[in-house]
Write an enzyme that holds these catalytic residues in place. Structure first.
Site, PDB file in Angstrom:
ATOM      1  N   GLY A  39      35.074  86.241  26.590  1.00  0.00           N
ATOM      2  CA  GLY A  39      35.047  87.506  27.306  1.00  0.00           C
ATOM      3  C   GLY A  39      35.790  87.378  28.621  1.00  0.00           C
ATOM      4  O   GLY A  39      35.633  86.368  29.320  1.00  0.00           O
ATOM      5  N   GLY A  41      36.142  90.211  30.931  1.00  0.00           N
ATOM      6  CA  GLY A  41      35.889  91.334  31.823  1.00  0.00           C
ATOM      7  C   GLY A  41      35.494  90.826  33.191  1.00  0.00           C
ATOM      8  O   GLY A  41      35.877  89.722  33.595  1.00  0.00           O
ATOM      9  N   ALA A  43      32.595  89.725  34.375  1.00  0.00           N
ATOM     10  CA  ALA A  43      31.806  88.498  34.369  1.00  0.00           C
ATOM     11  C   ALA A  43      32.638  87.318  33.881  1.00  0.00           C
ATOM     12  O   ALA A  43      32.697  86.272  34.528  1.00  0.00           O
ATOM     13  CB  ALA A  43      30.559  88.674  33.495  1.00  0.00           C
ATOM     14  N   ARG A 329      17.773 106.441  35.816  1.00  0.00           N
ATOM     15  CA  ARG A 329      18.426 106.852  34.578  1.00  0.00           C
ATOM     16  C   ARG A 329      17.460 107.064  33.422  1.00  0.00           C
ATOM     17  O   ARG A 329      17.619 107.999  32.633  1.00  0.00           O
ATOM     18  CB  ARG A 329      19.483 105.814  34.185  1.00  0.00           C
ATOM     19  CG  ARG A 329      20.683 105.817  35.102  1.00  0.00           C
ATOM     20  CD  ARG A 329      21.689 104.771  34.692  1.00  0.00           C
ATOM     21  NE  ARG A 329      22.877 104.849  35.535  1.00  0.00           N
ATOM     22  CZ  ARG A 329      23.923 104.040  35.420  1.00  0.00           C
ATOM     23  NH1 ARG A 329      23.923 103.089  34.495  1.00  0.00           N
ATOM     24  NH2 ARG A 329      24.966 104.162  36.204  1.00  0.00           N
ATOM     25  N   HIS A 400      24.067 103.451  26.379  1.00  0.00           N
ATOM     26  CA  HIS A 400      24.975 102.987  27.418  1.00  0.00           C
ATOM     27  C   HIS A 400      24.878 101.481  27.654  1.00  0.00           C
ATOM     28  O   HIS A 400      25.710 100.721  27.187  1.00  0.00           O
ATOM     29  CB  HIS A 400      24.676 103.753  28.707  1.00  0.00           C
ATOM     30  CG  HIS A 400      25.511 103.372  29.879  1.00  0.00           C
ATOM     31  ND1 HIS A 400      26.892 103.434  29.868  1.00  0.00           N
ATOM     32  CD2 HIS A 400      25.168 102.925  31.127  1.00  0.00           C
ATOM     33  CE1 HIS A 400      27.364 103.043  31.042  1.00  0.00           C
ATOM     34  NE2 HIS A 400      26.343 102.713  31.816  1.00  0.00           N
ATOM     35  N   ARG A 434      18.034  99.621  34.194  1.00  0.00           N
ATOM     36  CA  ARG A 434      18.977  99.193  35.232  1.00  0.00           C
ATOM     37  C   ARG A 434      19.297 100.334  36.187  1.00  0.00           C
ATOM     38  O   ARG A 434      19.561 101.457  35.744  1.00  0.00           O
ATOM     39  CB  ARG A 434      20.285  98.687  34.605  1.00  0.00           C
ATOM     40  CG  ARG A 434      21.323  98.320  35.663  1.00  0.00           C
ATOM     41  CD  ARG A 434      22.583  97.771  35.032  1.00  0.00           C
ATOM     42  NE  ARG A 434      23.301  98.729  34.234  1.00  0.00           N
ATOM     43  CZ  ARG A 434      24.082  99.702  34.721  1.00  0.00           C
ATOM     44  NH1 ARG A 434      24.198  99.880  36.035  1.00  0.00           N
ATOM     45  NH2 ARG A 434      24.731 100.506  33.909  1.00  0.00           N
ATOM     46  N   SER A 439      25.294  97.153  37.617  1.00  0.00           N
ATOM     47  CA  SER A 439      25.959  96.476  36.499  1.00  0.00           C
ATOM     48  C   SER A 439      27.192  95.716  36.971  1.00  0.00           C
ATOM     49  O   SER A 439      27.348  94.515  36.703  1.00  0.00           O
ATOM     50  CB  SER A 439      26.358  97.487  35.425  1.00  0.00           C
ATOM     51  OG  SER A 439      27.152  96.877  34.433  1.00  0.00           O
ATOM     52  N   LEU A 440      28.092  96.410  37.678  1.00  0.00           N
ATOM     53  CA  LEU A 440      29.262  95.739  38.230  1.00  0.00           C
ATOM     54  C   LEU A 440      28.829  94.619  39.176  1.00  0.00           C
ATOM     55  O   LEU A 440      29.459  93.562  39.237  1.00  0.00           O
ATOM     56  CB  LEU A 440      30.143  96.748  38.982  1.00  0.00           C
ATOM     57  CG  LEU A 440      30.841  97.819  38.131  1.00  0.00           C
ATOM     58  CD1 LEU A 440      31.603  98.785  39.017  1.00  0.00           C
ATOM     59  CD2 LEU A 440      31.781  97.181  37.112  1.00  0.00           C
TER      60      LEU A 440
END
Length: 637
Positions: A39, A41, A43, A329, A400, A434, A439-440
């Site tokens: 991966g 991205g 992370a 959320r 999501h 969350r 998240s970012l």
């Protein structure tokens, strides 16, 4: 059996204590060690760049043609950090409290505090990389609010925050590529983990262009492949997003933690028809200025602008006056579903609610709203043909983010020594829900600042191991398993596509393991998943061969993994006889319809061990101990 390795001492000193005492690898020895990152991205890319900067040899694998296409690019609204630029009483402790409370007290206290503690460093890192965060007129970085908080701690770059952060990560990683410290493997998909003497020692991957099956050895393997929200088929995730890397390592012995904790984002565009393959995410940042409402009257077909003020129900403001439209959320999504199910949905399919900017435009002016959300408004109009400056947006909940994932300890190591999981691929920071813009943050914190420190604790014992040879029986066995599975998929020659089964799985999960679950629906889902899995292996049609590009083979592999993972999600949801965060069991709710937690019996992380396909997984429990912030009834009223 489960050792979270949480350091001793006061909560605010645990991370500094760990760093002071952890083992390290000296610079001369780092060049002897190889690390695989799956991966690329935020992370994966950040940890690849940082590990290489430290001197390790890094191989990074991703199925896209460029790491700039990683799904981190889709995150729009912002990244949290407790810098208190707004002087609104924000601090690390308040960020920690918001995150732990937002997750309904179902995350580790130590991990959650560390997330808040390191947050400020991430912003400094990003600014140094040139990330163009929004600024006040005088040049100071500005902030906005996100759901579940009462301060402004979210840094943003209009509606492109994920993209801009990813470009910063990409530039850092490509610097290491040019120096020869990172070797990229684009258009490669990990298909199995190789373990030797119980340790992660490499992977088997498939070159998606040539079809070649490859072996790659390393002293440690890092999974940073994102979440599995695409299991619902219709979600905010890209079509290529998948759970295969997580699932492959789970089958090799890595435990999964709380896999049923899935977040449904409250502000995505509603489904327009059966032709869709994904749903479009509209940033949660819109809820700063947009007001959410539905008609009070069921089945009201009037245009939104024709409905007078006294016939509108601003239900979040009514139900949660302290937080209003910025309620967390899980609560916002569930509230929208309640209104839609009650017949007050809007739009041609009556499956949405209104997000109205009329009052904000009247108060602040169109230019201010355009400056804050212009690109999001353009995207909305391009997709729907509706001008959100003059008519309300229509939004609805959609699958999501996955709070569950691979179980990791404080060092981000899984239950397999030498195997680590970062970002959305692990379960560690968010509990049962969350908070927006965390998240970012987690992806960057894990990749830039945590793993590069903690991995030395493990690799310090490997400096005399030498290079990991791929000419070992364990690599032979793993490669043979990969070939056999591909051949099995190609040999079925049924009459149904991977998309057919993915859609069927998605509807089953949405209806029964979605925004609301029950004992009856979960037990039924487990039975139906067994039938679906059998149907898949009897009727899947994968055209073409395993030589060269074959996107249908890629999809079939991923859907097969999803069907198996779905069963663990259902078992996990069935095990937890309570409602907490995004896990809402209809049997466990208050008289007001709020989630009813059961701390006496379920204050633990549910950790699942693979027992075989079609067999109920084995449950382990990691107790959650709260020394600083005692669990309370979660209220946003």
């Amino acid at each position: 059996m489960l050792d979270a390795k949480i350091p001793e001492g006061p909560l605010s000193e645990k991370w500094s204590t760990f760093k002071a005492k952890t083992k390290i690898v000296n610079p001369a020895n780092k060049k002897k060690l190889d690390i695989i990152v799956v991966g690329a991205g935020l992370a994966g890319g950040s940890t690849a760049a940082t590990l290489a900067e430290l001197g390790y040899n890094v191989k990074v694998f991703f199925f896209q043609d460029s790491s700039r296409r990683s799904h981190s690019v889709a995150a729009q609204g912002g990244i949290n950090a407790a810098k208190n630029y707004q002087n609104d009483s924000d601090n690390v402790y308040r960020h920690f409290v918001d995150t732990l409370k937002g997750g309904d007290f179902r995350s580790r206290e130590a991990n959650t505090y560390r997330l808040a503690e390191i947050s400020s460093q991430v912003i400094d890192q990003a600014v140094a990389q040139g990330v163009p965060f929004a600024r006040e007129y005088g040049g100071v970085l500005t902030n906005r609010s996100f759901g579940g908080v009462q301060v402004k701690r979210t840094f943003y770059a209009r509606g492109q925050t994920g993209q801009q952060l990813l470009l910063g990560t990409y530039s850092a990683m490509m610097r290491q590529v040019s120096l020869g410290s990172v070797k990229q493997y684009p258009r490669h998909e990990m298909l199995d983990l190789v373990t030797i003497d119980g340790k992660a020692r490499g992977i088997i991957s498939r070159n998606l262009v040539t079809g070649e099956i490859e072996r790659h050895g390393a002293h440690a393997v890092v999974i940073a492949s994102g979440g599995y929200g695409k299991i619902y088929y219709l979600s905010t995730l890209a079509m290529g997003s998948n759970a295969s890397a997580q699932w492959k390592v789970h089958k090799k012995g890595a435990f999964m933690a709380s896999p049923s904790w899935v977040q449904f984002h409250p502000t995505s565009l509603p489904q327009a028809g059966d032709h869709q393959s994904k749903l479009t995410l509209m940033s949660e940042a819109l809820r700063n200025d947009g007001r959410i409402w539905v008609p009070k009257k069921e089945g009201d077909d009037r245009p939104a602008n024709d409905i007078p003020e006294d016939e509108r129900d601003y239900y979040l403001e009514r139900k949660y006056p302290s937080f209003g439209n910025l309620a967390p959320r899980d609560i916002s999504s569930r509230s929208a579903k309640e209104q839609i199910d009650a017949g007050r949905g809007v739009g041609p399919n009556k499956n949405a609610v209104n997000l109205d900017f009329r009052d904000a435009i009247n108060r602040l002016g169109k230019e201010t709203i355009k400056e804050r959300y212009g690109n999001l408004f353009r995207m909305y109009e391009k997709i729907t043909g509706i001008d959100p400056y003059t008519e309300p947006m229509r939004i609805s909940p959609s699958a999501h983010f996955t709070m569950g994932g691979l179980w990791v300890d404080y060092e981000l190591q899984t239950s397999i020594p030498g195997l680590y999981a970062l970002g959305e691929a692990n379960f560690s920071d968010h509990g049962a829900n969350r908070l927006g813009a965390n998240s970012l943050l987690q992806a960057c914190v894990d990749g830039y600042f945590i793993l590069p420190v903690t991995i030395g604790n493990y690799l310090s014992n490997d400096i005399h191991t030498g290079a990991i040879s791929t000419e070992q029986p364990e690599f032979d066995e793993a490669e043979l398993e990969v070939h056999d599975r591909i051949r099995k998929l190609l040999d079925v020659k049924g009459n149904l596509s991977a998309d057919h089964f993915h859609k069927k799985l998605g509807k089953l999960m949405w209806d029964n393991v979605g925004l609301e679950r029950s004992k009856e629906s979960l037990e039924r889902t487990i039975r139906e998943l067994k039938l679906l899995r059998a149907d898949f292996w009897n009727h899947i049609n994968v055209p073409g061969t395993d030589q060269g590009i074959n996107s249908e083979l890629e999809k079939a592999e991923r859907v097969a993994d999803y069907i198996e993972l779905a069963a663990v999600m259902a078992y996990d949801a069935l095990n937890r006889n309570e409602s907490c965060g995004a896990h809402f069991r209809s049997e466990y709710q208050t008289n007001e319809g709020e989630a009813e937690r059961n701390d006496k019996e379920y204050q633990y992380v549910s950790v699942w061990e693979f027992n075989g396909v079609g067999i109920e997984p084995k449950l382990h429990k990691e107790p959650l101990i709260f020394d600083v912030l005692k669990p309370t009834v979660r209220s946003y009223k």
